[in-house]
Design an enzyme around this catalytic site. Structure first.
Site, PDB file in Angstrom:
ATOM      1  N   ASP A 362      -6.123 -11.198   5.647  1.00  0.00           N
ATOM      2  CA  ASP A 362      -4.734 -11.032   5.235  1.00  0.00           C
ATOM      3  C   ASP A 362      -4.715 -10.874   3.704  1.00  0.00           C
ATOM      4  OD1 ASP A 362      -1.740 -12.015   6.445  1.00  0.00           O
ATOM      5  OD2 ASP A 362      -2.049 -12.195   4.263  1.00  0.00           O
ATOM      6  N   ILE A 363      -3.901  -9.917   3.224  1.00  0.00           N
ATOM      7  CA  ILE A 363      -3.855  -9.673   1.769  1.00  0.00           C
ATOM      8  C   ILE A 363      -3.061 -10.814   1.099  1.00  0.00           C
ATOM      9  CG2 ILE A 363      -3.208  -8.011  -0.031  1.00  0.00           C
ATOM     10  CD1 ILE A 363      -3.272  -5.849   2.225  1.00  0.00           C
ATOM     11  N   GLU A 405       0.272  -6.870   6.793  1.00  0.00           N
ATOM     12  CA  GLU A 405      -0.865  -6.847   5.862  1.00  0.00           C
ATOM     13  C   GLU A 405      -1.999  -7.694   6.426  1.00  0.00           C
ATOM     14  OE1 GLU A 405       0.860  -9.684   6.146  1.00  0.00           O
ATOM     15  OE2 GLU A 405       0.304 -10.524   4.183  1.00  0.00           O
TER      16      GLU A 405
END
Ligand SMILES: Nc1nc2c(ncn2[C@@H]2O[C@H](COP(=O)(O)OP(=O)(O)OP(=O)(O)O)[C@@H](O)[C@H]2O)c(=O)[nH]1
Length: 494
Positions: A362-363, A405
């Site tokens: 996950d960003i 994301e």
């Protein structure tokens, strides 16, 4: 006292009526009896095997016998030297039968031998149905005399025909049969779909033009495959390559078919399905359809197989599936694709007792990228991270975008420590990477949770739950890090 040759008026009328009703009511019985005799003596292998032909012949004979009996007078049971056969219904039938059978090439001796069984069956009928009748002898005599008449008329017609007429009749029939055969050959050859005739061992006994062109790349001429190479003019070279098709098992010519049609063709099964093949270095998708063939007597006579080229349709299907399985922004697989792969990979890992790991990434602070640089920059970051992932994974790994994301990596044959190492490499590459959109440049980090895929789980969420929990810990621990589920369990700090 009843005489055999000249029954009294009443008895004659009675016998005539009895015969007529016997013949009317027992057509099926007669057919079974005659066929039974014919079978026992192997006549059916020379004569027609079609029930309807026998039925027509027996119906015609019974009708002629009935008509003849109706026209008959007491005194006409015996023949006279100047008998007029032509005006007797039975004689007329006999003459027509003689002409018909002669045209089919049947010899008189054979036909008369077969007729013996007709005679026997008709007298059997009288014997069995009228055994208690006081007129049994007259009834039998009546039938026998009628068959005598039939045979005399038949032989007379047969013998009185000049030889050149017989030859004419036969050559006309032959021409008709040849034309008919050519017509069916033309139909077979003209089919746009490759078609193969196969024997019991699946050897090709014939292949049409489309089939020859498919396998050899040559445009064969209709029927060329039938004739011997040396006998046809100037095509020896071409022909030899066509001939490589005949008498070879179809599974040798197209090994991809083996799994579908086996080694032999049985009588029962019609087989069909989609099969992908490589022929002369070209990839094809076919719908193959194999039907057992039966001859007119119901005997199994090999099979016919069609190969319908469905390559274009399959290519469209594949494209649509690829589109349906892909995230349009990043080109990564989507949740649907991951779900379908995950099931087969799980059962494979179970079968081979191999580890199957998953990494969820996950960003970090992605919202702020969007907020500070705009959505377009956010999209560019997503695209860049997807590319970094794709560059790092192996061909048999699966990479999918499972949230805004959030991405998942499914890693077959990979233990958690191995997955952790890969995740760490990815984390570093992302951290070192700069995304550029116009004037703006941005660097992001990612957090990754790694775990073994849960075996008993049913939904995707359940399967990746452990990795998700590890990811959550990575975020809590400050982001830009890799955490494994095993570390959580052993309470080891990340
Ligand atoms: N540009 C762009 N943004 C997206 C897309 N899908 C989701 N997002 C954004 O991703 C952001 C996710 O934000 P959050 O869930 O708050 O998480 P975060 O900011 O990354 O913070 P942490 O995950 O806690 O580190 C939201 O702003 C979404 O609008 C997309 O396709 N393109």
């Amino acid at each position: 006292m009843v005489t055999m040759t000249h029954p009294q008026g009443d008895e004659f009328a009675l016998c005539r009526a009895t015969i007529i009703s016997l013949l009317r009511d027992n057509e099926d019985w007669l057919m079974r009896r005659i066929l039974d005799y014919a079978h026992r003596q192997d006549y059916t292998q020379y004569t027609s095997t079609m029930m309807c032909a026998w039925q027509a012949s027996i119906a015609g004979l019974s009708e002629a016998l009935i008509k003849g009996a109706q026209e008959q007078t007491r005194s006409s049971i015996e023949f006279t030297p100047n008998q007029d056969f032509i005006h007797d219904a039975l004689a007329h039938f006999a003459v027509e039968e003689a002409i018909l059978h002669r045209k089919r090439g049947i010899k008189p001796g054979m036909f008369l031998s077969l007729l013996k069984y007709y005679r026997q069956a008709y007298t059997d009928l009288v014997d069995e149905r009228c055994a208690d009748s006081p007129h049994i002898k007259t009834l039998r005599h009546f039938v026998l005399k009628r068959f005598d008449l039939l045979e005399i008329a038949l032989v007379t017609e047969w013998n009185s025909t000049p030889m050149d007429k017989v030859v004419d009749e036969l050559s006309t029939t032959n021409r008709k049969l040849t034309n008919e055969k050519n017509f069916y050959l033309t139909a077979f050859e003209s089919l746009g779909t490759p078609a193969f005739l196969l024997d019991h061992e699946l050897e090709v006994t014939d292949a049409n033009q489309a089939a020859v062109s498919l396998l050899t790349g040559m445009n064969a001429r209709a029927g060329e495959v039938y004739y011997d190479a040396a006998a046809i003019t100037g095509h020896d070279q071409d022909f030899v390559s066509e001939n490589v098709i005949l008498n070879r098992p179809v599974t040798e010519l197209m090994p991809e078919l083996t799994d579908f049609i086996g080694k032999r063709c049985d009588t029962e099964a019609q087989k069909s399905g989609d099969v992908s093949m490589t022929i002369r270095d070209e990839d094809y998708d076919f719908f193959f359809d194999q039907h057992p063939l039966q001859d007119i007597s119901g005997q199994f006579a090999g099979s016919i197989m069609f190969l319908k080229d469905i390559s274009d349709r399959k290519a469209v299907e594949r494209r649509l599936k690829a589109i349906a399985d892909k995230d349009p922004l990043t080109g990564a697989g989507n949740r649907r694709a991951l779900e379908s792969v995950i099931k087969s990979e799980l059962s494979r890992a179970h079968r081979h007792d191999e580890p199957l790991s998953v990494a969820i990434l996950d960003i970090d602070w992605f919202k702020s990228v969007n907020d500070n640089y705009g959505h377009l920059m956010g999209d560019r970051v997503l695209i860049d991270i997807a590319k970094l992932c794709k560059d790092l994974i192996r061909p048999y790994d699966t990479f999918a975008r499972i949230g805004g994301e959030e991405f998942a990596l499914l890693l077959p044959k990979t233990s958690v420590p191995e997955a952790e190492r890969l995740a760490e490499r990815l984390r570093q590459r992302v951290a070192e990477h700069t995304t550029q959109a116009g004037e703006n440049r941005v660097q992001v980090t990612i957090s990754i949770g790694v775990a073994l895929l849960a075996k008993g789980a049913k939904t995707l969420e359940e399967m990746i739950e452990s990795a998700d929990r590890a990811l959550y810990c990575a975020k809590l621990d400050g982001r830009n890090r890799v955490v494994t589920f095993e570390q959580l369990r052993s309470n080891k700090p990340a």
